[in-house]
Design an enzyme around this catalytic site. Structure first.
Site, PDB file in Angstrom:
ATOM      1  N   HIS A  65      24.419 -33.126  28.643  1.00 36.80           N
ATOM      2  CA  HIS A  65      24.917 -32.595  27.368  1.00 36.80           C
ATOM      3  C   HIS A  65      26.273 -33.239  27.080  1.00 36.80           C
ATOM      4  CE1 HIS A  65      26.531 -28.716  25.194  1.00 36.80           C
ATOM      5  NE2 HIS A  65      26.404 -29.738  24.366  1.00 36.80           N
ATOM      6  N   ASP A 112      27.502 -30.793  31.789  1.00 32.33           N
ATOM      7  CA  ASP A 112      28.387 -30.687  30.631  1.00 32.33           C
ATOM      8  C   ASP A 112      29.439 -31.782  30.700  1.00 32.33           C
ATOM      9  OD1 ASP A 112      27.414 -28.397  29.177  1.00 32.33           O
ATOM     10  OD2 ASP A 112      27.974 -27.222  30.942  1.00 32.33           O
ATOM     11  N   SER A 168      23.917 -24.764  34.910  1.00 27.10           N
ATOM     12  CA  SER A 168      24.960 -25.710  34.526  1.00 27.10           C
ATOM     13  C   SER A 168      25.907 -25.968  35.695  1.00 27.10           C
ATOM     14  CB  SER A 168      25.743 -25.160  33.336  1.00 27.10           C
ATOM     15  OG  SER A 168      26.880 -25.963  33.129  1.00 27.10           O
ATOM     16  N   MET A 218      32.495 -33.608  29.114  1.00 30.06           N
ATOM     17  CA  MET A 218      33.557 -33.299  28.136  1.00 30.06           C
ATOM     18  C   MET A 218      34.658 -34.346  28.200  1.00 30.06           C
ATOM     19  SD  MET A 218      33.860 -29.236  28.766  1.00 30.06           S
ATOM     20  CE  MET A 218      32.416 -28.200  28.924  1.00 30.06           C
ATOM     21  N   HIS A 271      21.764 -28.968  34.299  1.00 29.70           N
ATOM     22  CA  HIS A 271      22.522 -29.212  33.064  1.00 29.70           C
ATOM     23  C   HIS A 271      23.922 -29.753  33.385  1.00 29.70           C
ATOM     24  CE1 HIS A 271      23.287 -28.395  28.761  1.00 29.70           C
ATOM     25  NE2 HIS A 271      24.494 -27.992  29.127  1.00 29.70           N
ATOM     26  N   MET A 319      29.447 -33.589  25.251  1.00 28.90           N
ATOM     27  CA  MET A 319      30.398 -32.970  24.315  1.00 28.90           C
ATOM     28  C   MET A 319      31.561 -33.938  24.168  1.00 28.90           C
ATOM     29  SD  MET A 319      30.104 -29.129  25.711  1.00 28.90           S
ATOM     30  CE  MET A 319      29.333 -29.766  27.175  1.00 28.90           C
ATOM     31  N   MET A 332      24.048 -24.151  20.443  1.00 28.03           N
ATOM     32  CA  MET A 332      25.174 -23.573  21.184  1.00 28.03           C
ATOM     33  C   MET A 332      25.382 -22.123  20.742  1.00 28.03           C
ATOM     34  SD  MET A 332      26.338 -25.925  23.219  1.00 28.03           S
ATOM     35  CE  MET A 332      27.665 -24.890  23.835  1.00 28.03           C
ATOM     36  N   ASP A 341      22.354 -22.626  24.795  1.00 25.06           N
ATOM     37  CA  ASP A 341      23.424 -22.880  25.764  1.00 25.06           C
ATOM     38  C   ASP A 341      24.658 -22.038  25.451  1.00 25.06           C
ATOM     39  OD1 ASP A 341      25.202 -23.987  27.567  1.00 25.06           O
ATOM     40  OD2 ASP A 341      25.189 -26.004  26.687  1.00 25.06           O
TER      41      ASP A 341
HETATM   42  C1  DX5 Z   1      29.864 -24.817  27.299  1.00 25.91           C
HETATM   43  C2  DX5 Z   1      28.793 -25.564  28.030  1.00 25.91           C
HETATM   44  C3  DX5 Z   1      27.802 -24.688  28.705  1.00 25.91           C
HETATM   45  C4  DX5 Z   1      28.377 -23.837  29.815  1.00 25.91           C
HETATM   46  C5  DX5 Z   1      27.526 -22.626  29.952  1.00 25.91           C
HETATM   47  O1  DX5 Z   1      30.692 -25.722  26.667  1.00 25.91           O
HETATM   48  O2  DX5 Z   1      28.077 -26.397  27.135  1.00 25.91           O
HETATM   49  O3  DX5 Z   1      26.705 -25.444  29.202  1.00 25.91           O
HETATM   50  O4  DX5 Z   1      28.419 -24.496  31.040  1.00 25.91           O
HETATM   51  O5  DX5 Z   1      28.164 -21.698  30.776  1.00 25.91           O
HETATM   52  P1  DX5 Z   1      27.876 -20.140  30.665  1.00 25.91           P
HETATM   53  O6  DX5 Z   1      26.394 -19.956  30.920  1.00 25.91           O
HETATM   54  O7  DX5 Z   1      28.730 -19.532  31.721  1.00 25.91           O
HETATM   55  O8  DX5 Z   1      28.243 -19.724  29.264  1.00 25.91           O
HETATM   56 ZN    ZN Z   2      26.140 -27.385  27.952  1.00 27.16          ZN
END
Ligand code: DX5
Ligand code: ZN
Length: 222
Positions: free
Chosen positions: A64, A33, A7, A35, A31, A66, A135, A173
Site C-alpha cells: 500500500h 504500509d 499490517s 509512507m 499488508h 502512501m 481507507m 483499511d
Molecule cells: C494507516 C494504514 C493502515 C494501518 C492499519 O495509514 O494504511 O494499514 O496499518 O492499522 P489499524 O488496523 O491499527 O488501524
Molecule cells: Zn494500509
C-alpha cells in the site's frame, strides 16, 4: 472467503521476521504500509527492506503506497517482490499510466481512496483494476478509530461491483476490529487490513485472525 491482511506497521519491527512467521499460515495477505513523509506524516519501509523480507515469507505481499510520487517507486516495489501494488487516487491526475505499469509486470493492481475522497475518482478505471482499497482512517498511523461515515461508500461500491459484474476485491483499511469488520463485510468488503487488532491482541495474532474470520463468516457470501 474474506481475505485477512495483517499490517506489518503494527508488528514489533525489532522482531519483524518472527512476527510475520506468527501469521504466515493464517493470514491471506501481508499488508505493507509504505509512507514517505509527504503524502502522510510518517516514514516507514523502502523497497530494499521489502525485498529482504520477501526472502523470509511466502505470503502474498500487499503493498500500500502512501507516497506522493508512486510512478517513481512502483518499478522498485515490483522488483522487491510485491504481489499487489495499491497507490492513492489523490496523488495523480491520470490513474492509467501507473495501472498499466503495474499490470504489465504481471502483478495485481489496486487504487486507494482516503475517507473524504468520493468514488467518482475511480469510477472510470474499475474495469481495469483488481482491488479498490477504501481507507476508513486518515492514512499515516495504525491504531486510529474507524471513521463510520465511510460505510455508505463501501455499500455503494459493492453495489456497483454487483451491477457491473466486476471481479474486484473491496479491501478496507483502518480501525478494523470485530465490530467494524462485521459492519464492513455486511456492506460488501471482501478483504480486511488489520494492524493493531492482530498484533496488539491479547490472544495473539493467530487467534486474532481466526476471530475476525469467525465474526465475518456468516455474512460472507463468497
Ligand atoms: C494507516 C494504514 C493502515 C494501518 C492499519 O495509514 O494504511 O494499514 O496499518 O492499522 P489499524 O488496523 O491499527 O488501524
Ligand atoms: Zn494500509
Amino acid at each position: 472467503m474474506i481475505k485477512i491482511a495483517p499490517s506489518v506497521l503494527s508488528a514489533d519491527l525489532g522482531a519483524l521476521v518472527k512476527d510475520i512467521e506468527k501469521v504466515e499460515n493464517t493470514a491471506d495477505w501481508l499488508h505493507w504500509d509504505i509512507m514517505d513523509g509527504h503524502f502522510v506524516d510518517n516514514l516507514t519501509f523502502g523497497p530494499q527492506f521489502v525485498s529482504n523480507i520477501r526472502k523470509k515469507s511466502k505470503l502474498f505481499f500487499d503493498v500500500h503506497l502512501m507516497i506522493a510520487n508512486p510512478d517513481r517507486f512502483i518499478p522498485k516495489f515490483i522488483e522487491a517482490g510485491a504481489d499487489l501494488i495499491t497507490f492513492h487516487a489523490e496523488v495523480v491526475d491520470n490513474l492509467r499510466p501507473n495501472i498499466q505499469t503495474i499490470k504489465a509486470s504481471g502483478i495485481k493492481v489496486g487504487v486507494a481512496i482516503n475517507p473524504p475522497t468520493p468514488l467518482d475518482k475511480i469510477y472510470s478505471v474499475l474495469e481495469e483494476i483488481d482491488v479498490v482499497l477504501i481507507m476508513t482512517v486518515n492514512p499515516g498511523f495504525s491504531g486510529q478509530g474507524f471513521i463510520y461515515e465511510v460505510l455508505p461508500k463501501i455499500e455503494e461500491l459493492s453495489k456497483i461491483i454487483t451491477q457491473r459484474n466486476l471481479k474486484l476485491e473491496l479491501e478496507v483499511d483502518g480501525g478494523i476490529n470485530l465490530d467494524t469488520a462485521y459492519e464492513v463485510v455486511k456492506r460488501g468488503a471482501t478483504a480486511l487490513v488489520a494492524g493493531s487488532f492482530v498484533y496488539q491482541n491479547q490472544q495473539g495474532p493467530k487467534e486474532a485472525i481466526r476471530s475476525l474470520r469467525k465474526r465475518t463468516k456468516k455474512i460472507d457470501n463468497s
